[in-house]
Design a protein around this motif. Structure first.
Motif, short mmCIF file in Angstrom:
data_model
loop_
_atom_site.label_atom_id
_atom_site.label_comp_id
_atom_site.label_asym_id
_atom_site.label_seq_id
_atom_site.Cartn_x
_atom_site.Cartn_y
_atom_site.Cartn_z
N ASP A 84 0.83 -1.20 0.00
CA ASP A 84 0.00 0.00 0.00
C ASP A 84 0.86 1.25 0.00
O ASP A 84 2.06 1.21 0.31
N MET A 85 0.25 2.36 -0.37
CA MET A 85 0.94 3.65 -0.31
C MET A 85 1.23 4.00 1.14
O MET A 85 0.56 3.57 2.07
N GLU A 86 2.27 4.83 1.31
CA GLU A 86 2.63 5.27 2.65
C GLU A 86 1.73 6.42 3.07
O GLU A 86 1.40 7.30 2.27
N VAL A 87 1.37 6.44 4.36
CA VAL A 87 0.53 7.50 4.92
C VAL A 87 1.44 8.55 5.55
O VAL A 87 2.39 8.23 6.26
N ASP A 88 1.13 9.82 5.27
CA ASP A 88 1.88 10.92 5.86
C ASP A 88 1.48 11.07 7.32
O ASP A 88 0.37 11.48 7.64
N GLU A 89 2.38 10.70 8.22
CA GLU A 89 2.06 10.71 9.64
C GLU A 89 1.91 12.12 10.20
O GLU A 89 1.21 12.35 11.17
N GLU A 90 2.58 13.09 9.58
CA GLU A 90 2.57 14.44 10.15
C GLU A 90 1.22 15.10 10.02
O GLU A 90 0.83 15.90 10.85
N SER A 91 0.47 14.76 9.00
CA SER A 91 -0.82 15.42 8.76
C SER A 91 -1.99 14.61 9.28
O SER A 91 -3.12 14.92 9.03
N GLU A 92 -1.71 13.53 10.04
CA GLU A 92 -2.80 12.65 10.48
C GLU A 92 -3.63 13.27 11.60
O GLU A 92 -4.85 13.25 11.54
N GLY A 134 -6.43 15.11 -6.10
CA GLY A 134 -7.84 15.13 -6.48
C GLY A 134 -8.18 14.30 -7.68
O GLY A 134 -9.35 13.92 -7.85
N ALA A 135 -7.21 13.98 -8.55
CA ALA A 135 -7.52 13.18 -9.73
C ALA A 135 -8.03 11.80 -9.35
O ALA A 135 -8.88 11.23 -10.04
N ARG A 187 -7.12 6.01 2.81
CA ARG A 187 -6.88 6.90 3.95
C ARG A 187 -5.75 7.88 3.66
O ARG A 187 -5.79 9.04 4.05
N ALA A 188 -4.72 7.41 2.94
CA ALA A 188 -3.60 8.29 2.61
C ALA A 188 -4.05 9.40 1.66
O ALA A 188 -3.64 10.56 1.79
N VAL A 189 -4.90 9.06 0.69
CA VAL A 189 -5.39 10.07 -0.25
C VAL A 189 -6.25 11.10 0.47
O VAL A 189 -6.12 12.31 0.26
N LEU A 217 -5.71 15.10 1.01
CA LEU A 217 -6.74 16.02 0.54
C LEU A 217 -7.18 16.99 1.63
O LEU A 217 -7.63 18.09 1.35
N MET A 218 -7.04 16.59 2.88
CA MET A 218 -7.50 17.42 3.99
C MET A 218 -6.43 18.38 4.52
O MET A 218 -6.68 19.11 5.47
N LYS A 219 -5.25 18.39 3.91
CA LYS A 219 -4.18 19.29 4.38
C LYS A 219 -4.58 20.73 4.15
O LYS A 219 -5.15 21.05 3.10
#
Length: 635
Positions: free
Chosen positions: A293-301, A596-597, A627-629, A633-635
């Protein structure tokens, strides 16, 4: 005129139903629930299934769904009014039962529905018969606009943003400082006409003035022009025009370097000058099993912690805009619309297509309407959770595509598993086909690549290079002398459908596990090429049709997918055309948080994103992490 009207809870309990037809309409209602309500596409106001058009209303306070159906060939203007009236009357009449969740009581609503339907039909008839009058200018939105409202002001009423030179209105009791206006430029005074010399007539004086003017124009009178300085020989002067010397660029090469740069096959028994490919053995074994799976950005969680923190932020996050809803007892469409407009701009800034962003906001408005909220934390948390749930549901596939399982099933039945790749020009179809090919041979499956791009120069050579590199990573010696990757090609200018058909037949005879069909890139408006693609899919009937699209596109993603699907349906000449089954999203490593694409593509087709390309090596292939996308998107 109406075929049916049904009221049921979100849990699936039917409370009341009106049947105006003998046809079975339950499958169409189930399709509405499956394709719209469960897939978080409630921004779509109407839904078409079989011969019916379905319209619906959601009631969030009592968790009800109101659905009306009629023949899709009809244009009924009163349906929306009927839905609103029935929703209001049904709520008022059975409020006690709905509050107590007494769903198994009898809901007698037949007589009242007949009255509401009659009123709505009369209203629609009067509306159709009423003469349409043109709006006056005062009734239009344009009349409400002023010059001040069209000037964008940053940071509120900032005096520095106002244009200088405008007269400011003076406040009562306040002295306005005089503004020094710039002095107007003095107009040039007209030269006085020369007086005639004594002893000359007026006609002689005019002739003399003309002679002076002619001498000035010819250079013979007045101040003599200074001779121009001769140009230096370096600048090309000296009477002869010098030649401009050609610039020599560094490392440009020349004809003498052509021999050393020729890596083509030598032929005639001579050794080839092609440099030997040195495989990167560290990649071997890295993609065995399912794709990571893609990696999740932990800083923006931790978004909730940021919104609840008392420290000031530059904008309070994307959900700081919901501060205007604090203190509202019940959220209505009127007080949530301005906030959702800001949310729409945020989504468009993240590369979501404008139409899709508007439908997403409409879906959220339907979910929020009627909810009772109090504090800002409650509003922000509820809105965020609503949006996150909607986006995750959109990105989650309606059906799971397990290629390894399907390949194994096809292998046991004695036939090859066929995958066709399509898309517009330059999105990376051949490169990502090679990545998927590497993943398949990592899992022990043999692959045949069908070179059906017979238009683009170098397309066959590109696939031949990938084939050589993949066989170098997995040589036949490691697989019992079996060549894991083969290329089936017939050159350029041939029929792609015929090449694909021959490749599938060759794979069946040779016991090859998977056939990957590489098609030519084509724009969605190119009718001849789209017809050829429809023919290829119709003739060969691949198990999986993957649309390859890049993550850089915005509104274009919607247009591409809609027209590709429509062209495949139009040119298939079948009642059940084979359209796009999944999406390969490429160049995902180049977009940062503008993801967003992915939302636009899955919202339009309802099909999953099967692979995500995130680099230039064979191992740069990932599964989409919803969840990563959403986090990006919520940043």
């Amino acid at each position: 005129m109406l075929d049916f009207f049904v009221i049921f809870t979100k849990g699936g309990i039917v409370l009341w139903c009106f049947e105006g037809t003998k046809d079975l309409f339950a499958p169409s209602v189930n399709a509405l629930v499956k394709s719209v309500l469960l897939q978080e596409r409630t921004g779509i106001s109407s839904f078409t299934d079989a011969s019916w058009t379905l319209k619906y209303r959601l009631d969030n306070e009592f968790d009800l769904v109101f659905v009306v159906g009629f023949q899709k060939i009809l244009q009924l203007s009163y349906v929306d009014k009927l839905l609103d009236d029935v929703q209001r009357e049904f709520r008022d009449k059975f409020e006690n039962l709905l509050t107590e969740h007494s769903y198994y009581q009898r809901f007698s609503f037949d007589s009242r529905f007949a009255q509401l339907q009659t009123v709505a039909e009369q209203w629609g008839q009067q509306k159709a018969e009423a003469p349409r009058t043109m709006r006056s200018f005062e009734q239009s939105q344009k009349s409400q606009k002023t010059v001040a409202s069209m000037i964008e002001k940053k940071g509120g009423d900032n005096k520095e943003n106002k244009k200088p030179g405008k007269d400011k209105k003076k406040k009562k009791g306040a002295e306005a400082e005089p503004v020094a206006k710039p002095a107007p430029a003095p107009e040039p005074e007209p030269e006085p006409e020369p007086a005639p010399e004594p002893g000359m007539s007026q006609e002689d004086q005019i002739m003399a003035n003309r002679r002076k003017m002619m001498m000035k124009m010819s250079g013979g009178g007045g101040k003599k022009k200074e001779p121009k300085s001769p140009k230096s020989p370096a600048a090309g002067g000296g009477g002869k025009k010098g030649k401009k010397e050609a610039r020599i660029w560094a490392l440009s090469g020349g004809q003498k370097d052509a021999a050393s740069l020729d890596f083509s096959e030598a032929g005639d028994g001579k050794e080839s000058k092609r440099p030997e490919f040195v495989p990167d053995t560290s990649m071997v074994g890295a993609m065995a099993g399912n794709i990571q799976d893609m990696e999740v950005d932990e800083e923006s969680e931790p978004e909730e912690q940021q919104s609840a923190a008392p420290t000031k932020q530059k904008s309070g996050g994307v959900f700081g805009m919901f501060k205007s809803l604090v203190g509202s007892k019940t959220i209505t469409k009127e007080n949530v619309t301005p906030v959702l407009n800001q949310l729409k701009d945020h989504l468009v800034g993240k590369n979501v297509a404008a139409d899709i962003a508007a439908k997403l906001c409409d879906s959220i408005a339907l979910k929020l309407e009627g909810k009772v909220l109090g504090t800002f934390e409650g509003v922000a948390q509820t809105v965020r959770q609503t949006l996150v749930d909607s986006l995750v549901q959109i990105l989650s596939p309606k059906r799971r595509i397990d290629i390894l399982r399907d390949v194994m099933a096809a292998k046991q039945s004695g036939r090859p598993y066929v995958v066709a790749f399509c898309g517009v020009n330059g999105v990376g179809k051949s490169t990502n086909l090679a990545k998927i090919c590497f993943w398949l041979i990592e899992n022990g499956f043999s692959v045949l690549i069908a070179a059906c791009d017979t238009f683009r120069a170098g397309a066959v050579e590109q696939l031949r290079t990938h084939t050589r590199h993949l066989n170098a990573l997995h040589p036949p010696e490691k697989h019992g002398g079996r060549q894991m990757v083969q290329l089936y090609e017939k050159g350029y200018g041939k029929d792609p459908a015929g090449i694909a058909n021959d490749a599938i037949g060759f794979a069946r005879e040779s016991r090859v596990d998977v056939v990957l069909i590489d098609t030519a890139g084509r724009m969605q408006d190119n009718e001849p090429l789209m017809r050829a693609l429809g023919k290829l899919i119709k003739v060969n009937e691949p198990d999986l049709v993957l649309f390859v699209g890049e993550a850089l596109v915005g509104n274009e993603a919607v247009d591409q997918l809609v027209k590709f699907n429509q062209s495949l349906a139009d040119h298939s000449a079948s009642d059940r055309p084979h359209t796009i089954d999944g999406i390969v999203l490429t160049k995902f490593d180049t977009i940062d948080d503008k993801v967003g694409a992915a939302i636009s593509m899955t919202y339009v087709t309802g099909q999953p994103i099967v692979f995500v390309g995130c680099g230039q090596t064979y191992t740069d292939l990932r599964n989409l992490n919803a969840r990563a996308v959403v986090t990006s998107l919520m940043k």
